[in-house]
Design an enzyme around this catalytic site. Structure first.
Site, mmCIF file in Angstrom:
data_model
loop_
_atom_site.group_PDB
_atom_site.id
_atom_site.type_symbol
_atom_site.label_atom_id
_atom_site.label_comp_id
_atom_site.label_asym_id
_atom_site.label_seq_id
_atom_site.Cartn_x
_atom_site.Cartn_y
_atom_site.Cartn_z
ATOM 1 N N GLU A 232 63.400 31.405 4.907
ATOM 2 C CA GLU A 232 62.486 31.113 3.804
ATOM 3 C C GLU A 232 61.603 29.905 4.137
ATOM 4 O O GLU A 232 62.078 28.882 4.606
ATOM 5 C CB GLU A 232 63.296 30.816 2.539
ATOM 6 C CG GLU A 232 62.455 30.438 1.336
ATOM 7 C CD GLU A 232 63.289 29.997 0.148
ATOM 8 O OE1 GLU A 232 62.746 29.911 -0.951
ATOM 9 O OE2 GLU A 232 64.496 29.722 0.343
ATOM 10 N N LYS A 288 58.219 36.294 -4.363
ATOM 11 C CA LYS A 288 59.445 36.048 -5.125
ATOM 12 C C LYS A 288 59.193 36.165 -6.634
ATOM 13 O O LYS A 288 58.228 35.624 -7.160
ATOM 14 C CB LYS A 288 59.990 34.655 -4.781
ATOM 15 C CG LYS A 288 61.368 34.364 -5.353
ATOM 16 C CD LYS A 288 61.867 33.004 -4.893
ATOM 17 C CE LYS A 288 63.258 32.718 -5.428
ATOM 18 N NZ LYS A 288 63.732 31.372 -5.037
ATOM 19 N N CYS A 340 66.109 33.868 -1.402
ATOM 20 C CA CYS A 340 66.976 32.784 -1.873
ATOM 21 C C CYS A 340 67.744 33.160 -3.141
ATOM 22 O O CYS A 340 68.614 34.010 -3.135
ATOM 23 C CB CYS A 340 66.131 31.526 -2.077
ATOM 24 S SG CYS A 340 67.096 30.030 -2.420
#
Length: 463
Positions: A232, A288, A340
């Site tokens: 990430e 995301k 994440c």
């Protein structure tokens, strides 16, 4: 859980609220202590502020179990069914509520404790919420068998026996293959774990050293990897600011007939996203959807920005991605991405897992430091692989970087807090588990039905 159920069975609604609040606050204080690490060690918050802020966070989260306990004592607890099925149903609804209210905090679900027990066999059927239901029901049954009048204890024993039977059946379910191996040849994976500390990650003086580190690490992987993965936000700048570097890296990958996927911040018009994208060997970009409060966006930013350093962290102004994004496509493979924190959301991952060959997640767990956070995060990723019958690749900057099989077991990993490369092979899976197909809807509907039934059931057998 049995002790909590026993305490609530003799408490008033107000007493139940306080018991639930105390229980919840203490659970979060021990289970998410890494929040202090993120605030103090990496968020620039002093000890004098980090301790009370962490305490407030845990106490605030404790209000959800407090609400569960109040409703249970006030309206659900009557009768045998209320004290067993009603207790378990209310607990699961409290976990579910915590998973989406204020963007959600789906951490410390009871079901994760059974990732490696016989109950894991149920995971592809009922998911982590279903496992939580079993844990809560077992505790409630034990509490009822202890606290109920002598003439009713047999009902508690019967409930315990039913829970044990479900546990035993889990052994059989573990041998069931809900998904099948696909005909695609295995994919050779190379992953870079840079181990760049959070203090250095966004420092401009470290920018060129970071680019060079990923370049050199990948040179060792290109010849033997069909796909190389960086974690990430591997490159600490917006994608368009490093376009020439990515063009160079794409040429290196293509020269070795390899593909590259990396996490990188991106900007689209006025919005900035935490993204993962295919640089070479395929196509696709994913933004995301579930953002971390204060880490990736600041609630009430107009009022909080500038108060303390924690509210002004680098890259804390991201926008949410659309909910209908597709898979990443690499060498004919369909990869279901999550970034994440998103791997903690069971239904989000299940929805993405449909029609995919492989689960894929990247993270920057440097925020957790040397705490229990990375292990908890890895455990949730393993549960997602098990629930959906898919192998999973997890690549992080500091660890845990690993390949997980479709039963939720870690096949290979590299040590945390070391710079290194992971090499391994993954296999495509086809088909869907019941959980992938239906998600958490069946267990949540069941819990609502049980609560309503317990509330309005005739009190012909009070306990």
């Amino acid at each position: 859980m049995a002790a909590l159920a026993a305490s609530l069975n003799s408490a008033t609604a107000k007493q139940g609220f306080m018991l639930g609040w105390t229980f919840g606050s203490a659970s979060f204080a021990t289970g998410v202590s890494w929040v202090y690490v993120a605030m103090h060690d990496f968020g620039g918050t002093s000890v004098a502020l980090a301790i009370p802020m962490t305490a407030l966070f845990c106490i605030g989260l404790g209000l959800v179990p407090a609400l569960f306990a109040y409703i249970y004592c006030r309206w659900v607890r009557d009768g045998i069914a209320g004290k067993t099925l009603g207790f378990a149903a209310m607990w699961v609804l409290a976990e579910w509520l915590r998973g989406w209210i204020f963007t959600g905090f789906p951490w410390l679900y009871l079901g994760y404790g059974h990732l490696h027990t016989a109950m894991a066999g149920w995971s592809p059927v009922i998911g982590v919420y279903g496992l939580s239901f079993w844990v809560a029901l077992s505790g409630a049954a034990i509490a009822f068998s202890i606290t109920a009048p002598a003439q009713l204890k047999r009902h508690g024993y019967a409930s315990i026996a039913a829970c044990l039977a479900l546990f035993a059946l889990g052994f059989s379910l573990q041998n069931n293959e809900w998904t099948t191996a696909d005909a695609k040849p295995p994919l050779r994976i190379g992953a870079v774990q840079s181990n760049i500390s959070q203090e250095k990650k966004w420092a401009y003086t470290q920018y060129w050293a970071t680019l060079e580190q990923y370049d050199l690490a990948s040179e060792e992987l290109w010849p033997d990897s069909d796909l190389v993965i960086w974690p990430e936000a591997a490159i600490p700048t917006l994608y368009h600011n490093a376009l020439s570097y990515f063009e160079y890296i794409a040429e290196r990958a293509e020269a070795n007939n390899s593909a590259l996927i990396t996490g990188v911040p991106t900007r689209t018009k006025e919005d900035m996203h935490n993204s993962v994208m295919v640089i070479s060997g395929g196509e696709g970009i994913y933004h995301k959807q579930r953002l971390v409060p204060f880490g990736e966006y600041v609630p009430l930013a107009h009022y909080l920005r500038g108060l303390i350093a924690f509210f002004d962290l680098p890259m804390s102004s991201f926008n949410r991605g659309d909910p209908d994004q597709g898979h990443l496509q690499v060498k004919g493979w369909q990869l279901a991405p999550s970034i994440c924190y998103e791997i903690a959301y069971p239904d989000l991952v299940a929805q993405s897992a449909r029609h995919s060959d492989l689960l894929f997640t990247i993270s920057n767990d440097a925020w957790f430091g040397h705490s229990i956070g990375p292990d908890q995060h890895m455990q949730m990723a393993q549960m997602r692989a098990l629930e959906n019958g898919r192998e999973l690749i997890r690549v992080t900057s500091t660890g845990i970087t690993a390949i997980v099989d479709h039963h939720g077991n870690i096949r290979t990993r590299i040590p945390s807090f070391t710079a290194g490369n992971l090499k391994g092979v993954v296999h495509a899976r086809s088909g869907t588990t019941p959980y992938t197909r239906y998600g958490s809807t069946p267990i949540i509907v069941l819990c609502f039905g049980l609560v309503i039934s317990a509330r309005f059931l005739r009190r012909s057998n009070p306990a």
